[in-house]
Design an enzyme around this catalytic site. Structure first.
Site: not given
Ligand code: DX5
Ligand code: ZN
Length: 217
Positions: A35, A39, A68, A139, A147, A177, A179, A199
């Protein structure tokens, strides 16, 4: 129709001075997807990396690249991310732009297309597009950083989208996606999710193969 559960580790939580090493950690875990969080500092209050980083990673990987886009103007960037080697490109439902046309353009670029919705966005907002997507990304945190704790409140939304998929006899994947760990993964799976992004928990896991196995099992 049901899909086999996929774990998509997010390289956002990897080491950004050595993305190639983070990529090989993901490959060695047995995951089939990666993934890639993009941003723009407008749609979300953060910046990450761009098409050039993805193109460099593409040269050394056969993983499925799940890109993404967290951008206010995703329509202006889909060609760059398709050319960089994305397999899927997910765009957000919230900004104002021609979503149908952008989904169509992603497919014309030979990529699969996804549509994301933020935790506070109603599932009704994606209804007009269900026939036009390969993936819906729910989301489970506010987009912008890794995190954060999982928002339990999105669980019923996953269930509703899963019901719509069944009723309409559609075949898009449902991805969640933010947590995701072993506990929240289980809850999402029960609601009908079939792709889980992880992540922080993935990179923190001592045995990443076991982590992937425990979720996809
Ligand atoms: C947040 C991202 C996620 C992020 C998830 O904006 O879209 O993809 O990497 O990371 P964790 O697993 O740390 O929530
Ligand atoms: Zn993401």
């Amino acid at each position: 129709m049901s899909h086999k559960l996929i774990l998509a580790p997010s390289i956002l939580a990897g080491n950004h001075i050595n993305l190639a090493e983070s990529l090989s950690i993901i490959e060695n875990s047995g995951a089939h997807w990666i993934h890639l969080d993009i941003m723009d500092g407008h749609f979300v209050p953060n910046l990450t990396f761009g098409p050039k980083a993805i193109a460099c990673l593409r040269k050394i990987s056969h993983l499925y690249f799940d890109t993404h886009l967290m951008l206010d103007n995703p329509q202006n960037f889909i060609k760059a991310f398709a050319d960089a080697g994305s397999n899927n490109i997910t765009i957000p439902v919230e900004p104002t732009y021609d979503i149908k046309q952008t989904l169509k353009a992603i497919r014309e670029l030979k990529c699969e297309c996804g549509l994301s919705l933020n935790p506070e966005t109603s599932e009704e907002s994606i209804l007009p597009y269900l026939d036009d997507v390969d993936l819906i990304l729910v989301m489970s945190v506010h987009p912008g950083r890794g995190g954060q704790p999982f928002h339990e409140s999105v669980l019923p939304k996953i269930g509703t989208i899963h019901q719509w998929r069944k009723q309409k006899n559609l075949n898009f994947r449902i991805e969640v996606d933010g947590g995701i760990d072993l506990t929240t993964a289980k809850a999402c799976k029960q609601e009908g999710a079939d792709v889980l992004v992880s992540g922080t928990a993935f990179f923190a896991a001592e045995n990443k193969k076991a982590f992937v196995q425990a979720i996809c099992g």
